[in-house]
Design a protein around this motif. Structure first.
Motif, PDB file in Angstrom:
ATOM      1  N   SER A   1       0.840  -1.207   0.000  1.00 38.50           N
ATOM      2  CA  SER A   1       0.000   0.000   0.000  1.00 38.50           C
ATOM      3  C   SER A   1       0.871   1.251   0.000  1.00 38.50           C
ATOM      4  O   SER A   1       0.507   2.272  -0.612  1.00 38.50           O
ATOM      5  CB  SER A   1      -0.942  -0.006   1.205  1.00 38.50           C
ATOM      6  OG  SER A   1      -0.217   0.055   2.416  1.00 38.50           O
ATOM      7  N   SER A   2       2.033   1.178   0.644  1.00 38.03           N
ATOM      8  CA  SER A   2       2.959   2.317   0.651  1.00 38.03           C
ATOM      9  C   SER A   2       3.538   2.549  -0.740  1.00 38.03           C
ATOM     10  O   SER A   2       3.698   3.697  -1.185  1.00 38.03           O
ATOM     11  CB  SER A   2       4.091   2.066   1.648  1.00 38.03           C
ATOM     12  OG  SER A   2       3.589   1.843   2.946  1.00 38.03           O
ATOM     13  N   VAL A   3       3.864   1.466  -1.438  1.00 44.20           N
ATOM     14  CA  VAL A   3       4.381   1.594  -2.804  1.00 44.20           C
ATOM     15  C   VAL A   3       3.319   2.204  -3.717  1.00 44.20           C
ATOM     16  O   VAL A   3       3.607   3.116  -4.516  1.00 44.20           O
ATOM     17  CB  VAL A   3       4.828   0.218  -3.330  1.00 44.20           C
ATOM     18  CG1 VAL A   3       5.150   0.295  -4.821  1.00 44.20           C
ATOM     19  CG2 VAL A   3       6.042  -0.280  -2.552  1.00 44.20           C
ATOM     20  N   VAL A   4       2.089   1.726  -3.599  1.00 47.24           N
ATOM     21  CA  VAL A   4       0.998   2.286  -4.409  1.00 47.24           C
ATOM     22  C   VAL A   4       0.808   3.766  -4.092  1.00 47.24           C
ATOM     23  O   VAL A   4       0.559   4.578  -4.985  1.00 47.24           O
ATOM     24  CB  VAL A   4      -0.315   1.504  -4.156  1.00 47.24           C
ATOM     25  CG1 VAL A   4      -1.486   2.185  -4.854  1.00 47.24           C
ATOM     26  CG2 VAL A   4      -0.171   0.064  -4.623  1.00 47.24           C
ATOM     27  N   MET A   5       0.950   4.118  -2.820  1.00 49.04           N
ATOM     28  CA  MET A   5       0.834   5.520  -2.399  1.00 49.04           C
ATOM     29  C   MET A   5       1.817   6.398  -3.165  1.00 49.04           C
ATOM     30  O   MET A   5       1.454   7.469  -3.700  1.00 49.04           O
ATOM     31  CB  MET A   5       1.084   5.627  -0.893  1.00 49.04           C
ATOM     32  CG  MET A   5       1.194   7.039  -0.359  1.00 49.04           C
ATOM     33  SD  MET A   5       1.754   7.059   1.364  1.00 49.04           S
ATOM     34  CE  MET A   5       3.490   6.590   1.157  1.00 49.04           C
ATOM     35  N   VAL A   6       3.066   5.961  -3.256  1.00 48.54           N
ATOM     36  CA  VAL A   6       4.087   6.746  -3.957  1.00 48.54           C
ATOM     37  C   VAL A   6       3.815   6.752  -5.463  1.00 48.54           C
ATOM     38  O   VAL A   6       3.936   7.796  -6.132  1.00 48.54           O
ATOM     39  CB  VAL A   6       5.492   6.189  -3.657  1.00 48.54           C
ATOM     40  CG1 VAL A   6       6.559   6.949  -4.459  1.00 48.54           C
ATOM     41  CG2 VAL A   6       5.793   6.276  -2.164  1.00 48.54           C
ATOM     42  N   LEU A   7       3.413   5.607  -5.993  1.00 49.58           N
ATOM     43  CA  LEU A   7       3.154   5.520  -7.432  1.00 49.58           C
ATOM     44  C   LEU A   7       1.976   6.384  -7.856  1.00 49.58           C
ATOM     45  O   LEU A   7       1.920   6.843  -9.006  1.00 49.58           O
ATOM     46  CB  LEU A   7       2.898   4.073  -7.835  1.00 49.58           C
ATOM     47  CG  LEU A   7       4.096   3.114  -7.716  1.00 49.58           C
ATOM     48  CD1 LEU A   7       3.690   1.702  -8.099  1.00 49.58           C
ATOM     49  CD2 LEU A   7       5.260   3.595  -8.580  1.00 49.58           C
TER      50      LEU A   7
END
Length: 366
Positions: free
Chosen positions: A132-138
């Motif tokens: 979810s953190s990676v998606v947040m940045v993406l």
């Protein structure tokens, strides 16, 4: 030689009336499953959990600082045992059955499964938070997927705090130790909830089927948090009339996953307690790994966290992978060989054993 001489009478014979009474052999509890939801008992259980937890939360509606009060975390951690206390009242006072058996706290022959699924549960939640953190940045929130900013800033902060320059590896080790310590401490409080929700309530809701049972449990569990959410807990900066109903979504997704973990471990609530602890304790640290100083202001808690929209989707995916959807036998209430105290009453059985020839008996409806 006479018979009397061969078998002399004891000098101090024990009177028959003073002989030690023989305890009856413990009754063996057969495998049982509920064939319908005991709604009155469920309602009483829910009422008990709500009232007990509200009593712990009530002081912080009036004390200065609310959830920022220094005593909030400690008091609410104790209050998280409200579902466990309610399960004791229900098992001992209403159902007249063995509490440990009723909530799945029988461990003989289950340790390997409990340990394995506890680890899997923590890893699954950690993966959900990181993804979810990676998606947040993406999706455009400022961040650093290399983790370099987190490492540099964190190492400098620890060096300033200690007054000594430390290598980055020392900062990583400090954070890892802190992460494990927080996970263990939080698991103690989370176990109180899981004994009630996944230990007592889940078997009672099983006749609804896995998905509908998780829906009902998710609503009950989410609204149980209302006394603390009303004063700002969860989703900081979001209006309470939005945050409180929105929280039902992640609670449904987590219920589906956590109930599956309990089933995988033979009905034990311990794996779900570890997964619950991971949700509560790993979030800020794992999100911090891909964060920069600008991330906090741009992050949307309704979207970007494990309790946001992205987190709900990932939790549902984790549940789809880990839940025993095709299980052919329902999890029984504790071990079949668990003894029941001799004083326990059979007047209010949890359920009757289904007839072997009943079509579909023993299946878990998905």
């Amino acid at each position: 030689m006479s018979t009397a001489a061969q078998n002399p009478a004891p000098e101090h014979p024990v009177p028959p009336s003073s002989a030690a009474p023989q305890r009856p052999a413990p009754r063996i509890v057969p495998p049982v499953v509920l064939d319908r939801v005991p709604w009155k008992r469920v309602g009483l259980f829910v009422l008990l959990t709500y009232v007990i937890f509200a009593l712990f939360a009530a002081p912080f509606w009036f004390l200065p600082g609310g959830i920022a009060n220094p005593f909030f975390t400690l008091v609410i951690a104790v209050g998280m045992w409200a579902p466990a206390l309610a399960s004791i009242i229900m098992a001992k006072g209403v159902e007249r059955t063995n509490w440990r058996t009723r909530v799945g706290l029988r461990f003989r022959g289950r340790w390997r499964g409990i340990l394995a699924w506890s680890v899997i549960g923590v890893v699954a939640i950690a993966a959900v938070i990181l993804l979810s953190s990676v998606v947040m940045v993406l999706r455009g929130v400022p961040g650093d997927l290399t983790g370099g900013t987190w490492l540099t800033v964190g190492t400098q902060q620890i060096s300033d705090l200690t007054g000594t320059d430390i290598p980055p590896i020392a900062f990583v080790l400090i954070m890892a130790i802190n992460l494990v310590f927080g996970l263990v401490v939080t698991a103690v409080a989370a176990l109180g909830e899981e004994i009630g929700w996944r230990g007592w309530l889940w078997p009672a809701l099983r006749p609804l089927g896995r998905v509908r049972g998780a829906l009902v449990m998710g609503v009950i569990w989410a609204l149980w948090h209302t006394p603390v959410m009303a004063i700002g807990y969860n989703y900081p900066g979001v209006a309470r009339f939005i945050a409180i109903p929105f929280f039902i979504l992640p609670c449904i997704a987590m219920s589906l996953l956590f109930c599956g973990l309990a089933d995988r471990a033979g009905g034990s609530p311990i794996p779900s307690a570890w997964a619950h602890s991971a949700v509560n304790s790993l979030g800020s640290t794992l999100i911090g790994i891909v964060s920069t100083t600008a991330t906090g202001a741009a992050l949307n808690p309704l979207i970007d966290t494990q309790a946001g929209v992205v987190g709900v989707v990932l939790l549902l995916i984790a549940a789809a992978v880990l839940v025993p959807w095709r299980a052919r036998r329902p999890i029984v209430h504790g071990l079949p060989s668990a003894p029941v105290p001799s004083g326990a009453s059979d007047s209010a059985p949890l359920a009757s054993e289904p007839a072997p020839s009943a079509p579909g008996s023993g299946r878990i409806e998905g």
